[in-house]
Each structure stands twice: as structure tokens, then as C-alpha cells.
Write an enzyme that holds these catalytic residues in place. Structure first.
Site, PDB file in Angstrom:
ATOM      1  N   ASP A  75      -0.198   5.237   0.917  1.00 56.28           N
ATOM      2  CA  ASP A  75      -0.447   6.181   2.019  1.00 56.28           C
ATOM      3  C   ASP A  75      -0.620   5.444   3.336  1.00 56.28           C
ATOM      4  O   ASP A  75      -1.409   4.498   3.442  1.00 56.28           O
ATOM      5  CB  ASP A  75      -1.698   6.998   1.721  1.00 56.28           C
ATOM      6  CG  ASP A  75      -1.525   7.927   0.534  1.00 56.28           C
ATOM      7  OD1 ASP A  75      -1.193   9.100   0.737  1.00 56.28           O
ATOM      8  OD2 ASP A  75      -1.697   7.464  -0.614  1.00 56.28           O
TER       9      ASP A  75
ATOM     10  N   ASP B  71       0.858  -1.180   0.000  1.00 58.84           N
ATOM     11  CA  ASP B  71       0.000   0.000   0.000  1.00 58.84           C
ATOM     12  C   ASP B  71       0.901   1.238   0.000  1.00 58.84           C
ATOM     13  O   ASP B  71       2.111   1.143   0.260  1.00 58.84           O
ATOM     14  CB  ASP B  71      -0.889  -0.044   1.244  1.00 58.84           C
ATOM     15  CG  ASP B  71      -1.715   1.212   1.419  1.00 58.84           C
ATOM     16  OD1 ASP B  71      -2.317   1.672   0.437  1.00 58.84           O
ATOM     17  OD2 ASP B  71      -1.747   1.741   2.547  1.00 58.84           O
TER      18      ASP B  71
END
Length: 249
Positions: A21, A19
């Protein structure tokens, strides 16, 4: 619960899914204000090279935004929670749902009006998805949640409603990080490799579940409570350190 010291090393033979953020970069008050850690593109290059390309960034951001933030790195990636995907060979898999697209057109002005009546709340238009952020207006959460859930009921099943860190999102129903990871794992150079997924949010839970189903390693950055992830790293800095420690020489 497992602590950072108990997490296995970042296996160079594994397929690595990351991922963005909250995992590789710190979350900012607004998505356009994040700061990319120095050396992150080079780290991704190294990790991808030692896996012969079996590394993908899997994010809620659009692919164009991922590329802007991580330039000059430009490897395999899934944007919009899998709604758009670039394979390791740079070919694109761009799903399109006409009903979802029409619904987003109708929803845009509704969300804009909702945000305009709540100072500090803003809409992030990702093209293929819409997110409503309230990080700078936490007191608005209750009212915003009620309004967002009402809209989700109105626009279902054409749009999927999801919750993240201080945000609500409307996106096509087929998009999830779990399906994106599964699609990568069906293709070279990911096929046949044990998967690792590192994420931090509710939107990553589908990815954790998919990785667990395949006997892989699911790691959550931050608090672990209630997550399908089996391991935890306490912060973005800890996640970057764990990845860097597994980088080949």
C-alpha cells in the site's frame, strides 16, 4: 535528497523487497477498497523470475490479504510487518507470541468502543495485529492519538505501538519489516545479494535502515523528509514505472 532521475536502475542481480500500500497500489479510504493496477501481478512475476525468486512483498497486511490482492502471483512475502512470512520455497515462518495474542483479545473491544465514539474512525482487524484508521476523519487525529498512546502504554511491552499514514497500529513486539528483510537475506535465493527496498511509510523505516546497513538501496515513495531512505520516487505510478523499466526482456 536524490530525485527520481538519480536513482540507479533496478538491478536484476539485487534482492528486491517491496511494500504494498502506497508503493505498488494507491492508498484508499479503507484498506478493502484499494484497486490493484492492471498488470501488477505479471510485473511481479517477471521481476521475480529474472532474480530467480529473490523478490518479496513486505507489507503490514496479512499474508492472506496480500495473496488476494496480487493473485495469481504468490511469491515470497512477509505479512503483518514480518509477523508471518512465506519463504521463496513456499514454506511458512509463522511467529507466535502468546502474551501478544492475549493482549490483542483484550484490546479488540477497547478499540471498537473507541472507534464507535468517533465517527469516521474504524478498526482493521488483521488477526495478528489491530490498526485504527482515521483517513476519513482527520479532525479526530489529536483525540485519537492521545487515546491510542494511552492504550499503548497500558499494553506495553506485550504489544508494539506504531504510527502510519492516517493510522495507528498495535502488533507483537518482534514484528518489523527490518527483521523480515534480514530473515529473507539469510536464506536462498536472497542470500548474498545486494538488497533493494521500496516503501512509503513510517512502518517502512526499519526496512530502510536494515537495507542501508547492508549497503543496499532504500527508496521512499512520496516525500522523503526525515526518512532513512536515500532516494525518492514521487508517486506509486513513478515506482511502478521504475520497476517496469528494470524488467528483463
Amino acid at each position: 535528497m536524490c530525485n527520481a532521475q538519480e536513482i540507479p536502475e533496478c538491478d536484476p542481480q539485487a534482492a528486491l523487497f517491496l511494500d504494498l500500500d502506497g508503493t505498488l497500489i494507491e492508498i484508499a479510504a479503507r484498506p478493502d477498497r484499494v484497486r490493484v493496477p492492471a498488470g501488477l501481478p505479471a510485473l511481479l512475476d517477471d521481476l521475480s523470475r529474472e532474480r530467480e525468486g529473490a523478490l518479496a512483498v513486505v507489507s503490514g497486511r496479512a499474508l492472506a490479504d496480500i495473496d488476494r490482492l496480487l493473485a495469481p502471483w504468490r511469491g515470497a512475502a512477509a505479512g503483518l510487518h514480518g509477523g508471518e512470512r512465506r519463504r521463496a520455497d513456499a514454506t511458512l515462518d509463522l511467529a507466535f507470541d502468546e502474551r501478544a495474542a492475549r493482549s490483542l483479545v483484550r484490546l479488540r473491544p477497547r478499540l471498537a468502543a473507541l472507534a464507535a465514539g468517533m465517527p469516521g474512525v474504524f478498526v482493521e482487524d488483521k488477526g495478528g495485529a489491530l490498526a485504527v484508521h482515521y483517513r476519513t476523519a482527520p479532525a479526530r487525529e489529536g483525540a485519537l492519538r492521545a487515546a491510542a498512546r494511552a492504550l499503548s502504554a497500558e499494553f506495553a511491552p506485550a504489544l508494539q505501538f506504531g504510527e502510519g499514514k492516517m493510522a495507528f497500529e498495535f502488533r507483537p513486539p518482534f514484528a518489523s519489516k527490518g527483521t523480515a528483510i534480514a530473515a529473507f537475506l539469510a536464506e536462498p535465493p536472497f542470500r548474498g545479494k545486494k538488497p533493494i527496498f521500496v516503501g512509503d511509510d513510517l512502518t517502512d523505516e526499519d526496512g530502510f535502515a536494515e537495507v542501508n546497513r547492508r549497503g543496499g538501496l532504500a527508496i521512499r515513495v512520496g516525500a522523503l523528509g526525515g526518512s532513512a531512505a536515500r532516494f525518492v520516487l514521487p508517486s506509486v505510478a513513478a515506482a511502478l514505472s521504475w520497476l517496469a523499466a528494470g524488467r528483463g526482456g
